[in-house]
Write an enzyme that holds these catalytic residues in place. Structure first.
Site, PDB file in Angstrom:
ATOM      1  N   ASP A   1     -47.676  -1.686 -75.302  1.00  0.00           N
ATOM      2  CA  ASP A   1     -48.362  -1.957 -76.568  1.00  0.00           C
ATOM      3  C   ASP A   1     -47.431  -2.859 -77.359  1.00  0.00           C
ATOM      4  O   ASP A   1     -46.312  -2.446 -77.693  1.00  0.00           O
ATOM      5  CB  ASP A   1     -48.635  -0.638 -77.311  1.00  0.00           C
ATOM      6  CG  ASP A   1     -49.467  -0.866 -78.569  1.00  0.00           C
ATOM      7  OD1 ASP A   1     -49.442  -1.988 -79.120  1.00  0.00           O
ATOM      8  OD2 ASP A   1     -50.141   0.081 -78.997  1.00  0.00           O
TER       9      ASP A   1
ATOM     10  N   TYR B   1     -58.319 -13.586 -88.861  1.00  0.00           N
ATOM     11  CA  TYR B   1     -57.946 -14.000 -87.496  1.00  0.00           C
ATOM     12  C   TYR B   1     -57.307 -15.390 -87.563  1.00  0.00           C
ATOM     13  O   TYR B   1     -56.235 -15.634 -86.997  1.00  0.00           O
ATOM     14  CB  TYR B   1     -59.189 -14.014 -86.604  1.00  0.00           C
ATOM     15  CG  TYR B   1     -58.929 -14.521 -85.203  1.00  0.00           C
ATOM     16  CD1 TYR B   1     -58.170 -13.774 -84.307  1.00  0.00           C
ATOM     17  CD2 TYR B   1     -59.426 -15.764 -84.784  1.00  0.00           C
ATOM     18  CE1 TYR B   1     -57.914 -14.240 -83.016  1.00  0.00           C
ATOM     19  CE2 TYR B   1     -59.180 -16.231 -83.507  1.00  0.00           C
ATOM     20  CZ  TYR B   1     -58.428 -15.471 -82.631  1.00  0.00           C
ATOM     21  OH  TYR B   1     -58.174 -15.942 -81.366  1.00  0.00           O
TER      22      TYR B   1
ATOM     23  N   LYS C   1     -53.383 -16.421 -86.640  1.00  0.00           N
ATOM     24  CA  LYS C   1     -53.068 -17.434 -85.618  1.00  0.00           C
ATOM     25  C   LYS C   1     -52.285 -18.602 -86.228  1.00  0.00           C
ATOM     26  O   LYS C   1     -51.391 -19.152 -85.590  1.00  0.00           O
ATOM     27  CB  LYS C   1     -54.362 -17.938 -84.956  1.00  0.00           C
ATOM     28  CG  LYS C   1     -55.031 -16.902 -84.056  1.00  0.00           C
ATOM     29  CD  LYS C   1     -54.136 -16.507 -82.897  1.00  0.00           C
ATOM     30  CE  LYS C   1     -54.872 -15.675 -81.858  1.00  0.00           C
ATOM     31  NZ  LYS C   1     -53.979 -15.232 -80.769  1.00  0.00           N
TER      32      LYS C   1
ATOM     33  N   SER D   1     -54.750 -20.391 -81.197  1.00  0.00           N
ATOM     34  CA  SER D   1     -56.184 -20.711 -81.179  1.00  0.00           C
ATOM     35  C   SER D   1     -56.394 -22.018 -81.924  1.00  0.00           C
ATOM     36  O   SER D   1     -55.592 -22.351 -82.817  1.00  0.00           O
ATOM     37  CB  SER D   1     -56.954 -19.595 -81.897  1.00  0.00           C
ATOM     38  OG  SER D   1     -58.293 -19.974 -82.127  1.00  0.00           O
TER      39      SER D   1
HETATM   40  N1  LIG Z   1     -61.543 -16.014 -75.930  1.00  0.00           N
HETATM   41  C1  LIG Z   1     -61.421 -16.993 -76.807  1.00  0.00           C
HETATM   42  O1  LIG Z   1     -62.414 -17.715 -77.131  1.00  0.00           O
HETATM   43  C2  LIG Z   1     -60.076 -17.287 -77.407  1.00  0.00           C
HETATM   44  C3  LIG Z   1     -59.932 -18.497 -78.105  1.00  0.00           C
HETATM   45  C4  LIG Z   1     -58.709 -18.789 -78.681  1.00  0.00           C
HETATM   46  C5  LIG Z   1     -57.649 -17.919 -78.544  1.00  0.00           C
HETATM   47  N2  LIG Z   1     -57.819 -16.753 -77.865  1.00  0.00           N
HETATM   48  C6  LIG Z   1     -56.653 -15.851 -77.770  1.00  0.00           C
HETATM   49  O2  LIG Z   1     -56.319 -15.650 -76.420  1.00  0.00           O
HETATM   50  C7  LIG Z   1     -55.606 -14.423 -76.287  1.00  0.00           C
HETATM   51  C8  LIG Z   1     -56.170 -13.661 -75.109  1.00  0.00           C
HETATM   52  O3  LIG Z   1     -57.502 -13.261 -75.438  1.00  0.00           O
HETATM   53  P1  LIG Z   1     -58.674 -13.264 -74.374  1.00  0.00           P
HETATM   54  O4  LIG Z   1     -59.667 -14.265 -74.814  1.00  0.00           O
HETATM   55  O5  LIG Z   1     -58.159 -13.316 -73.002  1.00  0.00           O
HETATM   56  O6  LIG Z   1     -59.327 -11.830 -74.722  1.00  0.00           O
HETATM   57  P2  LIG Z   1     -59.332 -10.462 -73.915  1.00  0.00           P
HETATM   58  O7  LIG Z   1     -59.989 -10.649 -72.600  1.00  0.00           O
HETATM   59  O8  LIG Z   1     -59.919  -9.465 -74.866  1.00  0.00           O
HETATM   60  O9  LIG Z   1     -57.787 -10.153 -73.686  1.00  0.00           O
HETATM   61  C9  LIG Z   1     -56.974  -9.647 -74.704  1.00  0.00           C
HETATM   62  C10 LIG Z   1     -55.789  -8.985 -74.044  1.00  0.00           C
HETATM   63  O10 LIG Z   1     -54.901  -8.505 -75.057  1.00  0.00           O
HETATM   64  C11 LIG Z   1     -54.526  -7.197 -74.727  1.00  0.00           C
HETATM   65  N3  LIG Z   1     -54.106  -6.476 -75.919  1.00  0.00           N
HETATM   66  C12 LIG Z   1     -54.794  -6.265 -77.057  1.00  0.00           C
HETATM   67  N4  LIG Z   1     -54.073  -5.536 -77.914  1.00  0.00           N
HETATM   68  C13 LIG Z   1     -52.883  -5.292 -77.296  1.00  0.00           C
HETATM   69  C14 LIG Z   1     -51.711  -4.582 -77.659  1.00  0.00           C
HETATM   70  N5  LIG Z   1     -51.605  -3.970 -78.846  1.00  0.00           N
HETATM   71  N6  LIG Z   1     -50.676  -4.551 -76.785  1.00  0.00           N
HETATM   72  C15 LIG Z   1     -50.769  -5.150 -75.580  1.00  0.00           C
HETATM   73  N7  LIG Z   1     -51.854  -5.826 -75.178  1.00  0.00           N
HETATM   74  C16 LIG Z   1     -52.893  -5.883 -76.021  1.00  0.00           C
HETATM   75  C17 LIG Z   1     -55.741  -6.602 -74.035  1.00  0.00           C
HETATM   76  O11 LIG Z   1     -55.380  -5.549 -73.163  1.00  0.00           O
HETATM   77  P3  LIG Z   1     -55.481  -3.991 -73.500  1.00  0.00           P
HETATM   78  O12 LIG Z   1     -56.767  -3.781 -74.238  1.00  0.00           O
HETATM   79  O13 LIG Z   1     -55.421  -3.359 -72.154  1.00  0.00           O
HETATM   80  O14 LIG Z   1     -54.270  -3.701 -74.321  1.00  0.00           O
HETATM   81  C18 LIG Z   1     -56.179  -7.795 -73.184  1.00  0.00           C
HETATM   82  O15 LIG Z   1     -55.452  -7.841 -71.991  1.00  0.00           O
HETATM   83  C19 LIG Z   1     -55.757 -13.687 -77.621  1.00  0.00           C
HETATM   84  O16 LIG Z   1     -54.556 -13.791 -78.341  1.00  0.00           O
HETATM   85  C20 LIG Z   1     -56.872 -14.457 -78.309  1.00  0.00           C
HETATM   86  O17 LIG Z   1     -56.742 -14.393 -79.713  1.00  0.00           O
HETATM   87  C21 LIG Z   1     -59.000 -16.413 -77.292  1.00  0.00           C
END
Ligand SMILES: NC(=O)c1ccc[n+]([C@@H]2O[C@H](COP(=O)([O-])OP(=O)(O)OC[C@H]3O[C@@H](n4cnc5c(N)ncnc54)[C@H](OP(=O)(O)O)[C@@H]3O)[C@@H](O)[C@H]2O)c1
Length: 269
Positions: free
Chosen positions: A52, A144, A148, A131
């Site tokens: 975490d 958010y 970021k 992001s």
């Molecule tokens: N998807 C988009 O459109 C997008 C766009 C721009 C930026 N992003 C960024 O990309 C990154 C990855 O997101 P994603 O799109 O791949 O979403 P995702 O599939 O929901 O992945 C998020 C990951 O973060 C982990 N996580 C959340 N809280 C945590 C904590 N307290 N400690 C450790 N791990 C934690 C989750 O795992 P657990 O729940 O198992 O902990 C999961 O593996 C994020 O920072 C997000 O803001 C996403």
């Protein structure tokens, strides 16, 4: 020096999982932390671990464990994150703190845990996944976007502090990516309020955002950008993957802010 051992946070799904697979396929050993401590598909070179990012002691212990096992740690990739949705008016202070806790402080603590190791080695790579919303804000996602933007600032300040140490920073600014992020998004109390004066606009806006994300890029596109940076002798400071998002973020920097916000609010309201 070549990147061989990586600590990646947020590796149980989405961008983190895709990155872990790609890095491992390219011969790197990836310690892949998340609260679930799992990875979608087991693969040689990936060590899924429970982590975490809000737990500083746990993060420090994990870094120590990696260095004991591998004798080195070359890079940290901070992917862990989530998003809240709702109007500024009525959002609880605790909801804002929770948003910053994982998205900003979690990455900060992961980086801070790795820095002494990197300094001792005279080598280290720090990648934050922020992001496009760090540079391009949307309504009802103020916190958010703020978290970021704060993380992007941290990365850029740090890159200057680390000049001459052999440690480099890069922030990756993805646009819409189809991942578990959409389902994990939480409505704030004010965002879920049936009587909110913003209700209609919020619902319309959220539908568009969710549609764009679910029809967005594959997580492998972002993973490719991360791998490319880790392989570079000199990493870029800021990377916006994919040409269209690159152009949008460039326009946002050169056009008058008032015009940009007008265009965005016409699209998103
Ligand atoms: N998807 C988009 O459109 C997008 C766009 C721009 C930026 N992003 C960024 O990309 C990154 C990855 O997101 P994603 O799109 O791949 O979403 P995702 O599939 O929901 O992945 C998020 C990951 O973060 C982990 N996580 C959340 N809280 C945590 C904590 N307290 N400690 C450790 N791990 C934690 C989750 O795992 P657990 O729940 O198992 O902990 C999961 O593996 C994020 O920072 C997000 O803001 C996403």
């Amino acid at each position: 020096m070549e990147v061989k051992v990586v600590l990646l946070t947020g590796g149980s799904s989405g961008i983190g999982a895709a990155t872990a697979h790609l890095l491992a396929s390219n011969g790197m050993k990836v310690y892949c932390g998340s609260r679930r401590g799992t990875i979608d598909q087991p693969q040689e070179g990936i060590v899924p671990l429970q982590l975490d990012v809000n737990d500083s002691a746990g993060t420090e212990a994990l870094v120590k464990k990696i260095v004991e096992a591998e004798g080195r740690l070359d890079a940290v990739v901070c992917c862990a994150g989530n998003g809240i949705y709702g109007p500024v008016e009525g959002t609880l202070e605790q909801e804002v703190r929770d948003q910053f806790e994982t998205t900003y402080f979690g990455a900060f603590k992961s980086i801070q845990a790795c820095l002494p190791v990197f300094r001792k080695q005279g080598f280290g790579r720090i990648i934050t996944v922020t992001s496009v919303m760090a540079v391009l804000q949307l309504p009802f996602q103020a916190f958010y976007a703020s978290a970021k933007a704060a993380l992007l600032s941290l990365s850029q300040s740090l890159s200057m502090e680390l000049r001459g140490t052999g440690i480099q920073c890069c922030s990756i600014l993805p646009g819409d990516v189809a991942t578990g992020f959409t389902a994990a998004r939480r409505l704030t109390k004010a965002g879920a309020d049936e009587n909110s004066p913003y209700k209609e606009r919020m619902e319309k806006n959220l539908k568009k955002i969710e549609h764009d994300e679910l029809h967005g890029m594959e997580a492998t596109v972002i993973a490719g950008s991360i791998l490319k940076q880790l392989k570079k002798k000199n990493m870029d400071v800021r990377v916006v993957p994919r040409f269209d998002y690159k152009m949008i973020s460039l326009l946002v920097r050169i056009l008058p802010v008032k015009f940009v916000l007008f265009m965005l609010s016409s699209l998103y309201n």
